[in-house]
Design a protein around this motif. Structure first.
Motif, short mmCIF file in Angstrom:
data_model
loop_
_atom_site.label_atom_id
_atom_site.label_comp_id
_atom_site.label_asym_id
_atom_site.label_seq_id
_atom_site.Cartn_x
_atom_site.Cartn_y
_atom_site.Cartn_z
N PRO A 25 0.82 -1.23 0.00
CA PRO A 25 0.00 0.00 0.00
C PRO A 25 0.84 1.27 0.00
CG PRO A 25 -0.89 -1.60 1.55
CD PRO A 25 0.44 -2.15 1.11
N TYR A 30 3.39 0.49 5.19
CA TYR A 30 2.65 -0.78 4.99
C TYR A 30 3.40 -1.67 4.00
CZ TYR A 30 -1.22 2.23 6.70
OH TYR A 30 -2.01 3.09 7.41
N TRP A 34 -2.16 -6.24 1.73
CA TRP A 34 -3.42 -6.11 2.49
C TRP A 34 -4.58 -6.54 1.60
CZ3 TRP A 34 0.48 -3.82 4.98
CH2 TRP A 34 0.36 -3.55 6.36
N TRP A 36 -8.01 -5.78 1.24
CA TRP A 36 -8.89 -4.92 0.40
C TRP A 36 -8.08 -3.95 -0.43
CZ3 TRP A 36 -12.87 -0.81 2.40
CH2 TRP A 36 -12.32 0.04 3.34
N ASP A 37 -6.89 -3.57 0.06
CA ASP A 37 -6.02 -2.74 -0.79
C ASP A 37 -5.74 -3.47 -2.10
OD1 ASP A 37 -5.43 -2.16 2.11
OD2 ASP A 37 -4.24 -0.57 1.23
N HIS A 72 -6.28 -10.64 6.44
CA HIS A 72 -6.23 -9.20 6.10
C HIS A 72 -4.84 -8.75 5.70
CE1 HIS A 72 -4.63 -6.89 9.66
NE2 HIS A 72 -5.08 -5.79 9.10
N TYR A 82 7.06 -2.67 10.15
CA TYR A 82 5.63 -2.65 10.51
C TYR A 82 5.40 -3.41 11.81
CZ TYR A 82 0.56 -3.07 10.17
OH TYR A 82 -0.79 -2.99 10.42
N GLN A 108 -10.60 -8.68 6.21
CA GLN A 108 -10.96 -7.30 5.83
C GLN A 108 -12.17 -7.35 4.89
OE1 GLN A 108 -7.50 -5.27 4.20
NE2 GLN A 108 -7.62 -3.74 5.81
N GLY A 168 -11.53 -2.07 8.24
CA GLY A 168 -10.77 -1.19 7.34
C GLY A 168 -10.77 0.25 7.83
N ASP A 170 -10.04 1.86 10.75
CA ASP A 170 -9.39 1.46 12.00
C ASP A 170 -9.78 2.19 13.28
OD1 ASP A 170 -8.11 0.00 10.12
OD2 ASP A 170 -6.10 0.64 10.65
N ARG A 202 -2.32 9.58 13.57
CA ARG A 202 -2.48 8.14 13.76
C ARG A 202 -3.24 7.85 15.07
NH1 ARG A 202 -1.68 4.39 9.91
NH2 ARG A 202 -1.34 2.95 11.63
N TYR A 358 -6.80 10.34 10.42
CA TYR A 358 -6.98 8.97 9.94
C TYR A 358 -8.46 8.68 9.65
CZ TYR A 358 -5.04 4.13 10.01
OH TYR A 358 -4.61 2.87 9.71
N TRP A 364 -11.18 9.61 2.19
CA TRP A 364 -10.42 8.45 1.69
C TRP A 364 -10.87 8.16 0.26
CZ3 TRP A 364 -6.82 5.29 4.41
CH2 TRP A 364 -6.59 5.69 5.73
N GLU A 402 -2.55 9.10 1.52
CA GLU A 402 -3.42 8.05 2.06
C GLU A 402 -4.81 8.63 2.38
OE1 GLU A 402 -1.72 6.43 5.60
OE2 GLU A 402 -3.14 4.76 5.75
N TRP A 425 -3.77 2.63 -3.30
CA TRP A 425 -5.17 2.64 -3.77
C TRP A 425 -5.61 4.02 -4.23
CZ3 TRP A 425 -7.29 0.55 1.48
CH2 TRP A 425 -7.80 1.57 2.29
C1 2M8 Z 1 -4.82 0.78 7.61
O1 2M8 Z 1 -4.79 -0.29 8.56
C2 2M8 Z 1 -3.60 -0.93 9.02
C3 2M8 Z 1 -4.06 -2.18 9.78
O2 2M8 Z 1 -4.75 -3.01 8.90
C4 2M8 Z 1 -2.73 -0.10 9.93
O3 2M8 Z 1 -3.08 1.01 10.29
O4 2M8 Z 1 -1.66 -0.60 10.29
C5 2M8 Z 1 -6.30 0.96 7.22
O5 2M8 Z 1 -6.49 2.19 6.56
C6 2M8 Z 1 -6.76 -0.19 6.34
O6 2M8 Z 1 -8.05 0.04 5.86
C7 2M8 Z 1 -5.80 -0.42 5.17
O7 2M8 Z 1 -6.17 -1.57 4.47
C8 2M8 Z 1 -4.35 -0.56 5.66
C9 2M8 Z 1 -3.34 -0.61 4.51
O8 2M8 Z 1 -3.56 0.45 3.62
O9 2M8 Z 1 -4.00 0.54 6.49
#
Ligand code: 2M8
Length: 435
Positions: A25, A30, A34, A36-37, A72, A82, A108, A168, A170, A202, A358, A364, A402, A425
């Motif tokens: 992502p 990240y 992930w 859904w990403d 997820h 991470y 997710q 998703g 968070d 965050r 966030y 988003w 983001e 994304w």
């Molecule tokens: C964010 O979530 C992750 C945990 O899954 C994090 O903060 O560490 C969220 O925005 C989530 O929706 C997204 O899939 C992920 C990666 O972009 O980041």
């Protein structure tokens, strides 16, 4: 101008693509795949590099568990930038987890079904794509079967999530009332996200205590679904999560129809679909708020806040036309002032709204993308176009961030982008929105 922006979006996506066949992502923040990403990313790639789009989905599905579950995060590589990583999550505790890929033990929003449909819509070579779909669609079906078997204990057609990361969204204020029912220990851990992104954008350390504690409870029971349903202090029916499942059910029905010879699966999908749409409309719609809301299954009460997730049922054609008009009215009244970009992730009229933090307020792009198509489903073309234009303008002015401040005047000209930069994304869905 458009070519230029699309070109930059492609550079972001290509730069985040990994040799292992998936796309991160955002660099540093990240570093893994992930769920859904990966779906949104595949839609972006589908517009100019179908092989990468296929690789993205193929790689994700390789990490599926024997019970149909898709995690997820898939930790394809070693990377300590991470936290919490594979060693914390310990997916191997579950007897049916993948033996080959380390992952989390949570999921997710189930976007993969409708992503296959989008890829098919975009593809020039439909035959080739249909072959790809034929090879992979049963895995997605098994994933839906997992949900209906293990995530709907009251047989309402509404899946529960047991962790805020499964939503998703968070750190949405939606969860605040749940945190008040819990008292987790303080975790003495080294967070990594706050080394990449300004800490004010965050979740707090106390919020992370809750997040980690929920995982520890699940681990204590080896990620057993029935135990989690019985014991997790966090058990929620989320309108976004369920709308994604419903949208994906519909996609699978259409795709199995194209493939042929799958009457039994289509019958089952239609039955699930009917139950879930009814569940959403009967249980999650809040007449007084004019929006779909979350339901706290553990404490047996609706969570009465309006978020961008409240409008996501438009994307899956869950409301009828009258109810869709109510949703649009709510969106315009609360989120749609001339001083704002659409669509804040949390109700700007609520005191918990925070435009920089966030999932507590910022815009988003993945949500905007869904809402754009959702509004078009019902013929709300003017507001749909505003959703599209706002998304493009935010990225054009600030970059591929983001998330974005929804205030047109935030006191910092040309600084509305927050969180990770070169975010996959945002780039992928911009490519689709510019088509
Ligand atoms: C964010 O979530 C992750 C945990 O899954 C994090 O903060 O560490 C969220 O925005 C989530 O929706 C997204 O899939 C992920 C990666 O972009 O980041």
């Amino acid at each position: 101008m458009i070519e230029n922006l699309t070109q930059r979006a492609k550079e972001v996506l290509n730069g985040n693509f990994q040799a292992e066949g998936f796309t991160i992502p955002s660099k540093g923040l990240y570093p893994f795949q992930w769920k859904w990403d990966s779906g949104f990313i595949a839609i972006g790639f589908a517009h100019y590099d179908m092989e990468k789009a296929k690789a993205e989905i193929g790689t994700l599905l390789k990490a599926q568990w024997d019970n149909g579950f898709i995690p997820h995060i898939v930790f394809h590589t070693e990377n300590d930038s991470y936290f919490p990583g594979a060693d914390f999550h310990q997916s191997n505790l579950h007897p049916q987890s993948s033996k080959k890929y380390r992952s989390t033990g949570m999921t997710q929003p189930p976007v993969t079904g409708f992503v296959l449909q989008e890829m098919y819509r975009i593809a020039d070579d439909k035959q080739d794509l249909l072959r790809f779909i034929e090879e992979h669609i049963d895995k997605v079906y098994q994933n839906h079967a997992y949900f209906y078997t293990h995530r709907d204990p009251n047989n309402e057609g509404l899946m529960y999530i047991y962790h805020n990361w499964e939503s998703g969204t968070d750190n949405s204020p939606v969860w605040d009332a749940i945190w008040e029912t819990m008292n987790p220990p303080h975790y003495d851990v080294k967070r990594k996200d706050t080394t990449h992104v300004d800490v004010s954008q965050r979740p707090s350390n106390r919020e992370y205590d809750h997040y980690l504690y929920l995982i520890d409870i699940a681990k204590e029971h080896r990620y057993d679904d029935a135990k989690i349903a019985e014991l997790s202090p966090f058990l929620v029916q989320d309108p976004l999560f369920n709308a994604m499942l419903i949208k994906s059910n519909e996609a699978l029905i259409e795709l199995y129809g194209l493939i042929g010879n799958n009457t039994e699966k289509i019958r089952q999908l239609k039955q699930w679909q009917e139950k879930s749409i009814r569940g959403c409309n009967e249980k999650l719609f809040d007449e007084a708020l004019g929006a779909y809301v979350h339901y706290d299954l553990r404490n047996d009460r609706p969570i009465r806040h309006v978020t961008s997730s409240s409008f996501s049922p438009l994307f899956a054609k869950i409301p009828d036309q009258d109810r869709a008009a109510i949703l649009v009215k709510t969106m315009l009244e609360r989120f749609g002032g001339d001083d704002k970009y659409l669509c804040a992730s949390f109700d700007p009229t609520d005191e918990r709204f925070d435009p920089r933090k966030y999932w507590r307020g910022p815009v988003w792009i993945n949500m905007n993308w869904m809402l754009y198509y959702g509004l078009k489903n019902y013929g709300f073309l003017k507001i749909a176009e505003r959703m599209r234009k706002d998304s493009i303008e935010l990225i054009e002015r600030d970059g591929f961030y983001e998330y974005f401040d929804c205030r047109k005047d935030n006191g910092e000209p040309n600084r509305r982008g927050y969180g990770g930069s070169n975010f996959s994304w945002s780039a992928a869905l911009l490519i689709d929105l510019l088509k």
